[in-house]
Design an enzyme around this catalytic site. Sequence first.
Site, short mmCIF file in Angstrom:
data_model
loop_
_atom_site.label_atom_id
_atom_site.label_comp_id
_atom_site.label_asym_id
_atom_site.label_seq_id
_atom_site.Cartn_x
_atom_site.Cartn_y
_atom_site.Cartn_z
N GLY A 288 0.69 -1.20 0.08
CA GLY A 288 0.02 0.03 -0.18
C GLY A 288 0.52 1.37 0.08
NE ARG B 209 -11.05 -13.82 -12.95
CZ ARG B 209 -9.75 -13.25 -12.15
NH1 ARG B 209 -9.95 -12.14 -11.37
NH2 ARG B 209 -8.98 -13.88 -12.20
CG MET C 295 -1.25 -7.86 -6.89
SD MET C 295 -0.47 -6.94 -7.84
CE MET C 295 0.52 -8.01 -8.86
NE ARG C 296 -10.36 -11.14 -7.41
CZ ARG C 296 -10.55 -12.28 -7.47
NH1 ARG C 296 -9.64 -13.10 -6.86
NH2 ARG C 296 -11.57 -12.92 -8.02
CG HIS D 86 2.56 -1.05 -15.65
ND1 HIS D 86 1.90 -2.26 -15.47
CD2 HIS D 86 3.42 -1.19 -16.75
CE1 HIS D 86 2.88 -3.10 -15.87
NE2 HIS D 86 3.65 -2.31 -16.84
CD GLU E 119 5.32 2.34 -8.90
OE1 GLU E 119 4.28 1.98 -8.45
OE2 GLU E 119 6.16 1.45 -9.41
C1 GRF Z 1 3.81 -0.99 -7.49
O1 GRF Z 1 4.92 -1.29 -7.86
C2 GRF Z 1 2.97 -0.87 -8.68
O2 GRF Z 1 3.44 0.04 -9.67
C3 GRF Z 1 2.13 -2.21 -9.09
O3 GRF Z 1 2.09 -2.67 -7.79
C4 GRF Z 1 3.06 -2.21 -6.85
C5 GRF Z 1 2.09 -1.84 -5.66
O4 GRF Z 1 2.89 -1.27 -4.54
N1 GRF Z 1 1.11 -2.03 -9.75
P1 GRF Z 1 2.28 -0.79 -3.38
O5 GRF Z 1 1.36 -1.69 -2.81
O6 GRF Z 1 1.59 0.47 -3.86
O7 GRF Z 1 3.48 -0.42 -2.49
#
Ligand code: GRF
Length: 204
Positions: A15, A68, A93-94, A112, A177
């Site tokens: 997170g 789903r 992740m889903r 991403h 990010e």
């Molecule tokens: C990040 O690297 C994001 O780009 C990818 O999953 C990871 C999540 O990290 N989609 P976090 O849970 O925000 O620390």
Amino acid sequence: MLSKKVVSFLASGRGSNFTAIAKSISNGYIKAELGILISDRKDAKALEIANDYGMESFFIDPEIYPAREDHERQMIKLLSKYKTDLIIGAGYMRVLTPYFISRYKFRIINIHPALLPSFPGVHAQKQAFDKGVKITGCTAHFIDEGVDTGPIILQTPVPVLDDDTVDTLSARILKEEHRILPESVKLFCEGRLKIKGNKVLIKK
Ligand code: GRF
């Protein structure tokens, strides 16, 4: 004066991207309201962090809803109850189905860890590292029905250094990010994003 948007989150892990946005909303940099956080993992650290921000957080167990769409129906119930305007895929992740995506068309933003359209899917940092590219980066984009194919909001390049490992590279990308994801949320909440075909135009 625009009314404040409610921003909710989907997260499966630690997170850190969620935290970056929650911080920016709490300190007023992004003028929005924190909604809820939903996880598909009971042990997701993001669930705890949400509580630290005084948010309601929910674990929806995919084992109870193996189909789903049934799982997503539960998510939609909660997201609607809390009047969500914008959803952030913050390390969720889903894969979302067209059922969910069409319900929130151009209202789901994902981060991403590569410069899309290069290296979509999982382990994007490793894909870039293994390919030997000199520059990779990260992309904030709207989610559409494809895998990491939706309209791009912001991107930042990150150089790959000779002595990088996948971990050092990932850490440098993550820093970016944490900058472009909150920035994209801010632009959305200020009503400055206009989607034209596959392009996102940013109003001054
Ligand atoms: C990040 O690297 C994001 O780009 C990818 O999953 C990871 C999540 O990290 N989609 P976090 O849970 O925000 O620390």
